[in-house]
Design a protein around this motif. Structure first.
Motif, PDB file in Angstrom:
ATOM      1  N   ASN A  72       0.654  -1.297  -0.124  1.00 44.81           N
ATOM      2  CA  ASN A  72       0.510  -0.640  -0.082  1.00 44.81           C
ATOM      3  C   ASN A  72       1.112   1.354   0.198  1.00 44.81           C
ATOM      4  OD1 ASN A  72      -1.644   2.256   1.119  1.00 44.81           O
ATOM      5  ND2 ASN A  72      -2.733   0.724   2.339  1.00 44.81           N
ATOM      6  N   HIS A  73       0.637   2.096  -0.849  1.00 44.07           N
ATOM      7  CA  HIS A  73       1.392   3.460  -1.017  1.00 44.07           C
ATOM      8  C   HIS A  73       1.615   3.865  -0.129  1.00 44.07           C
ATOM      9  CE1 HIS A  73       3.465   1.898  -4.921  1.00 44.07           C
ATOM     10  NE2 HIS A  73       1.771   2.259  -5.560  1.00 44.07           N
ATOM     11  N   LYS A  74       0.051   4.229   0.645  1.00 42.24           N
ATOM     12  CA  LYS A  74       0.161   4.907   1.169  1.00 42.24           C
ATOM     13  C   LYS A  74       0.678   4.993   2.645  1.00 42.24           C
ATOM     14  CE  LYS A  74      -3.803   8.306   2.118  1.00 42.24           C
ATOM     15  NZ  LYS A  74      -5.149   8.400   2.162  1.00 42.24           N
ATOM     16  N   LYS A  76       2.700   2.841   2.835  1.00 38.51           N
ATOM     17  CA  LYS A  76       3.977   2.791   2.667  1.00 38.51           C
ATOM     18  C   LYS A  76       5.025   3.983   3.280  1.00 38.51           C
ATOM     19  CE  LYS A  76       7.678   0.468  -0.632  1.00 38.51           C
ATOM     20  NZ  LYS A  76       7.604  -0.892  -1.379  1.00 38.51           N
ATOM     21  N   GLN A 118       9.884   0.811 -10.408  1.00 38.64           N
ATOM     22  CA  GLN A 118       9.722   1.510  -9.615  1.00 38.64           C
ATOM     23  C   GLN A 118      10.444   2.697  -9.129  1.00 38.64           C
ATOM     24  OE1 GLN A 118       9.605  -1.570  -6.536  1.00 38.64           O
ATOM     25  NE2 GLN A 118       7.150  -2.307  -7.470  1.00 38.64           N
ATOM     26  N   GLN A 121       8.117   5.984  -6.956  1.00 39.36           N
ATOM     27  CA  GLN A 121       8.386   5.510  -6.228  1.00 39.36           C
ATOM     28  C   GLN A 121       9.947   5.014  -5.000  1.00 39.36           C
ATOM     29  OE1 GLN A 121       5.208   5.671  -5.334  1.00 39.36           O
ATOM     30  NE2 GLN A 121       5.641   5.530  -2.616  1.00 39.36           N
ATOM     31  N   ASP A 125      10.067   7.705  -1.801  1.00 37.56           N
ATOM     32  CA  ASP A 125      10.664   7.653  -0.678  1.00 37.56           C
ATOM     33  C   ASP A 125      11.779   7.023   0.558  1.00 37.56           C
ATOM     34  OD1 ASP A 125       7.957   6.108  -0.865  1.00 37.56           O
ATOM     35  OD2 ASP A 125       8.507   3.893  -1.146  1.00 37.56           O
TER      36      ASP A 125
END
Length: 167
Positions: A72-74, A76, A118, A121, A125
């Protein structure tokens, strides 16, 4: 009492860390090796930063591991921010905690090179992890000015030596 509480925290974090890789009996056995070690229990009578650093550095490693497995990106992004905060907490207790930030960024760099789809992302992050660390470090510098310079100079000298030997 602080040593005892952080040691208990370490045992809990270590259990959750081993539980991600091993079965329940294996995890309990691994934790019991630390929990019932007479030398470690005797060491808790000392007032030192070793036990709090053990807790915070192990917590940072657990959070970094949880971050890499999160889909889950949120969530993460939240785990990335909490990982940066845990790395800062380890750094706050002992300056050697800065090595954790380097290790996480090295791992992120390897993932960046291998996982082309990726990259965006991973970059976001990594910036979240570093931002959380740097913001807290800035607050630390405002509250306690000039306390960490000697170790950071030592680390900078080590990096320069490594780069010199690589060249």
């Amino acid at each position: 009492l602080p040593g005892l509480l952080t040691y208990l925290g370490f045992l809990l974090v270590f259990f959750f860390m081993t539980k991600r890789r091993f079965s329940l009996p294996e995890s309990l056995l691994a934790v019991s090796l630390f929990a019932f070690n007479p030398e470690l229990l005797r060491f808790l009578d000392n007032i030192a930063s070793d036990t709090p650093f053990l807790f915070f550095s192990t917590l940072a490693l657990l959070l970094a591991d949880m971050y890499t497995d999160e889909a889950n990106h949120k969530r993460k992004l939240w785990l990335a921010a909490i990982t940066g905060t845990a790395i800062f907490a380890a750094f706050f207790v002992r300056t050697q905690g800065l090595i954790l930030l380097g290790a996480v960024l090295l791992f992120q760099g390897c993932r960046f090179l291998m996982q082309r789809d990726q990259r965006r992302q991973l970059l976001i992050d990594s910036l979240v992890i570093v931002s959380a660390f740097v913001i807290l470090w800035g607050i630390l510098a405002l509250i306690f000015p000039g306390g960490q310079t000697s170790y950071l100079t030592l680390y900078a000298g080590g990096v320069k030596l490594c780069l010199y030997k690589l060249a």
